[in-house]
Enzyme design. Structure first.
Site, PDB file in Angstrom:
ATOM      1  N   LYS A  49       0.962  -0.961   0.266  1.00 18.23           N
ATOM      2  CA  LYS A  49      -0.007   0.175  -0.138  1.00 18.23           C
ATOM      3  C   LYS A  49       0.457   1.407  -0.141  1.00 18.23           C
ATOM      4  CE  LYS A  49      -2.992   2.956   0.989  1.00 18.23           C
ATOM      5  NZ  LYS A  49      -2.014   4.447   0.647  1.00 18.23           N
ATOM      6  N   PRO A  50       1.533   2.008  -1.421  1.00 14.39           N
ATOM      7  CA  PRO A  50       2.000   3.226  -1.175  1.00 14.39           C
ATOM      8  C   PRO A  50       1.412   4.242  -0.863  1.00 14.39           C
ATOM      9  CG  PRO A  50       1.117   2.756  -3.394  1.00 14.39           C
ATOM     10  CD  PRO A  50       0.321   1.808  -3.237  1.00 14.39           C
ATOM     11  N   ALA A  51       1.750   5.643  -0.458  1.00  8.84           N
ATOM     12  CA  ALA A  51       1.438   6.717   0.400  1.00  8.84           C
ATOM     13  C   ALA A  51       0.209   7.330  -1.008  1.00  8.84           C
ATOM     14  CB  ALA A  51       1.724   8.040   0.457  1.00  8.84           C
ATOM     15  N   GLY A  54       6.930   5.488   8.710  1.00  8.35           N
ATOM     16  CA  GLY A  54       5.642   6.033   9.047  1.00  8.35           C
ATOM     17  C   GLY A  54       5.653   6.811  10.158  1.00  8.35           C
ATOM     18  N   SER A  55       4.675   7.981  10.233  1.00  9.22           N
ATOM     19  CA  SER A  55       4.734   8.470  12.212  1.00  9.22           C
ATOM     20  C   SER A  55       4.876   7.074  12.898  1.00  9.22           C
ATOM     21  CB  SER A  55       3.241   9.409  12.178  1.00  9.22           C
ATOM     22  OG  SER A  55       2.435   8.222  12.249  1.00  9.22           O
ATOM     23  N   GLU A  57       9.939   1.601  11.129  1.00  8.56           N
ATOM     24  CA  GLU A  57      10.678   2.730  10.897  1.00  8.56           C
ATOM     25  C   GLU A  57       9.875   4.073  11.090  1.00  8.56           C
ATOM     26  OE1 GLU A  57      11.769   5.727   9.846  1.00  8.56           O
ATOM     27  OE2 GLU A  57      12.224   5.087   7.940  1.00  8.56           O
ATOM     28  N   LEU A  58      10.144   4.616  12.465  1.00  5.84           N
ATOM     29  CA  LEU A  58       8.975   5.634  12.650  1.00  5.84           C
ATOM     30  C   LEU A  58       9.734   6.803  13.032  1.00  5.84           C
ATOM     31  CD1 LEU A  58       6.558   3.189  15.149  1.00  5.84           C
ATOM     32  CD2 LEU A  58       6.504   3.509  13.041  1.00  5.84           C
ATOM     33  N   CYS A 105      12.882  11.549   7.511  1.00  4.41           N
ATOM     34  CA  CYS A 105      12.289  10.998   9.231  1.00  4.41           C
ATOM     35  C   CYS A 105      14.217  11.450  10.541  1.00  4.41           C
ATOM     36  CB  CYS A 105      11.991   9.735   9.153  1.00  4.41           C
ATOM     37  SG  CYS A 105      13.062   8.412   8.130  1.00  4.41           S
TER      38      CYS A 105
END
Length: 551
Positions: free
Chosen positions: A239-241, A295-296, A317-318, A351
């Site tokens: 699922k891409p952005a 992501g977040s 990976e946040l 990030c």
């Protein structure tokens, strides 16, 4: 979109327009008020390879037009959403319409998961060398289409074209690296304490992997996950952005061109409205055995919680809040250059961006002046324009959020010596900004800024710098500049982060482990460790070896 009663009038307009315009082969044209089905027929009649049309006037020049996709890929087929819905993709630099993307939901995701599950047995059964060779072919295909991929990335993400080209190279490094690592998924033969037994440990692919990737690196964040997953023998539902699907779709097209089998890579696209439903399906469907997310921190925590229902493996990976420390003995020119690279790459939307720049009080004013001069000279604009080094933020809400953080800092005593607000170009552009007299009472020292704003803070001792740097709930990356070798060891070991840059502002590479500590995530991507995230360890105890067989 078009009222059928108006087709004759529009057909006349089409004929007039086709006469006026000089259409060129290998271009896409997006034309206002001209029906796509009529234009496509007209173009084919004129023997021009133009196949996609939309409502807004726009031209996309590609060497390989087949890379520009507006369908999702499931089980080797380019498909629309089951519900028939689409959403509009826009260029953040000018809000031009880039196309209509399938707005999928949980129903499409279930179909994609089943396709990945059906493809898994045959894919895992291939030899490691077979999978390696296919990944190498994909690496070659990306290399051969680098210009097209970079061009589309700048259109959908807004980053300067030079940065997009750099990302394509960086992204492709993961395909090359894991093509090689596919042949090195070794196990162990363990010395046994028991007579007549042999003990072995082997590594096997996890299974179907669900992946959710961000918009700030729309190609690299995919290859960093897909590369090791495919190398290990896993199949993928990606699922891409919602803001940057074109890069992902183009990569899928290339994967088909090089012969990666149907169902091994599946991609579902959606607007933000349906993203939660897709995420829930990926995290709760028992067929999916692992989730990899970038992501977040907030969304990462939610996905981790949802994965607990089926005890999935997770790689997260946040968010980060990277400190960038400049000690009094640092080479200031080198430190300024490193800070610029760490802070303003991708318009501050990474990030690992330097989020808090800590400068020793004895050199603070000189450093601030040097940095301000560099930042003031930055050219802002559309990423396709010559000389632009700062593009737009991903959307207007992002620009508004950054502006609110700056306003908060200014209201609490910070001063803007460069920039300080939204850019006169409008849309989602923001002025490259340097703030001085920033302290820990300001919101931007606790949150990811994710914009072109460099907050400069003061410190007086090494101990204070480390205390300030570690004053965060997250710990992805950190940087510091010094010439003192003893200090290098002390500070590198003391920083509570997963990645440290010493006298260096660019730290990412496919050969090194990437990941954080504290609330910055779980697991590592890249390096020899990256493929292990997609493999299970199995212990085999083989007994009865002292018994002789009877003929």
């Amino acid at each position: 979109i078009y009222n059928i009663e108006k087709i004759p009038r529009l057909e006349n307009e089409c004929n007039e327009t086709l006469t006026r315009l000089d259409f060129k082969p290998n271009h896409f044209y997006f034309l206002e008020r001209l029906p796509p089905f009529y234009l496509q027929t007209s173009m084919l009649n004129r023997n021009l390879p133009i196949t996609l049309f939309f409502k807004r006037a726009f031209s996309v020049q590609l060497k390989d037009p087949s890379l520009y996709k507006q369908k999702a890929l499931i089980n080797g087929n380019w498909v629309s959403a089951i519900n028939g819905k689409t959403y509009t993709l826009r260029n953040p630099a000018n809000e031009e319409n880039l196309g209509q993307i399938p707005d999928m939901d949980a129903n499409d995701t279930r179909v994609a998961i089943q396709a990945a599950s059906d493809a898994f047995p045959a894919w895992r059964a291939r030899t490691a060398k077979d999978r390696s060779q296919l990944l190498r072919k994909l690496f070659d295909a990306v290399s051969n289409n680098a210009e097209d991929l970079a061009y589309m990335m700048t259109l959908e993400n807004g980053k300067p074209l030079a940065e997009s080209k750099g990302e394509v190279t960086y992204a492709n490094g993961f395909l090359e690296w894991f093509a090689e690592e596919a042949k090195r998924t070794n196990g162990d033969v363990i010395p046994t304490p028991f007579s007549g037994r042999r003990l072995l440990a082997v590594r096997q692919p996890v299974g179907v992997v669900g992946m959710i990737t961000p918009w700030n690196f729309p190609l690299a964040m995919i290859t960093r996950k897909v590369g090791p997953a495919l190398a290990a023998g896993c199949t993928v539902v990606l699922k891409p952005a919602e803001f940057t699907p074109l890069s992902a779709l183009a990569l899928c097209e290339l994967s088909q061109q090089v012969g990666i089998p149907p169902g091994v890579i599946n991609i579902v696209t959606s607007s933000r409205q349906n993203a939660a439903a897709i995420g829930t399906e990926l995290t709760t469907n028992p067929i999916v055995r692992k989730i990899s997310f970038t992501g977040s921190t907030g969304i990462g925590k939610l996905l981790m919680k949802q994965c607990s229902s089926t005890v999935k493996r997770v790689s997260l990976e946040l968010g980060g809040n990277a400190p960038f420390i400049v000690f009094e003995d640092a080479d200031l020119d080198q430190a300024v250059a490193g800070a610029i690279a760490a802070k303003f790459r991708n318009t501050g939307q990474t990030c690992v961006c330097a989020n808090r720049i800590l400068v020793h009080t004895n050199i603070y004013d000189v450093f601030a002046q040097k940095m301000a001069e560099k930042v003031a000279a930055m050219k802002v604009g559309n990423g396709l324009e010559e000389g632009v080094v700062q593009g737009p933020l991903i959307h207007k809400n992002a620009a508004e959020r950054v502006n609110n953080l700056v306003v908060d800092a200014l209201s609490k005593g910070a001063k803007a010596i460069v920039g300080g607000g939204k850019h006169s170009l409008g849309f989602s552009f923001f002025q490259p900004t340097v703030l001085i007299d920033v302290d820990n009472t300001m919101s931007m020292t606790k949150e990811e800024i994710f914009g072109p704003v460099a907050p400069l803070m003061r410190f007086s001792s090494e101990e204070e710098a480390i205390r300030l740097a570690n004053d965060s709930t997250v710990g992805l990356s950190g940087y510091f500049y010094t010439k003192d070798v003893s200090r290098i060891w002390r500070v590198a070991e003391a920083l509570e982060v997963g990645i440290v840059g010493v006298n260096e502002g660019i730290i990412s590479t496919e050969v090194a482990p990437f990941g954080g500590v504290k609330e910055s995530g779980i697991g590592r991507e890249g390096s020899t460790h990256g493929i292990n995230e997609y493999m299970d360890m199995k212990y085999i105890c083989w007994g009865g070896l002292n018994e002789k067989s009877v003929e």
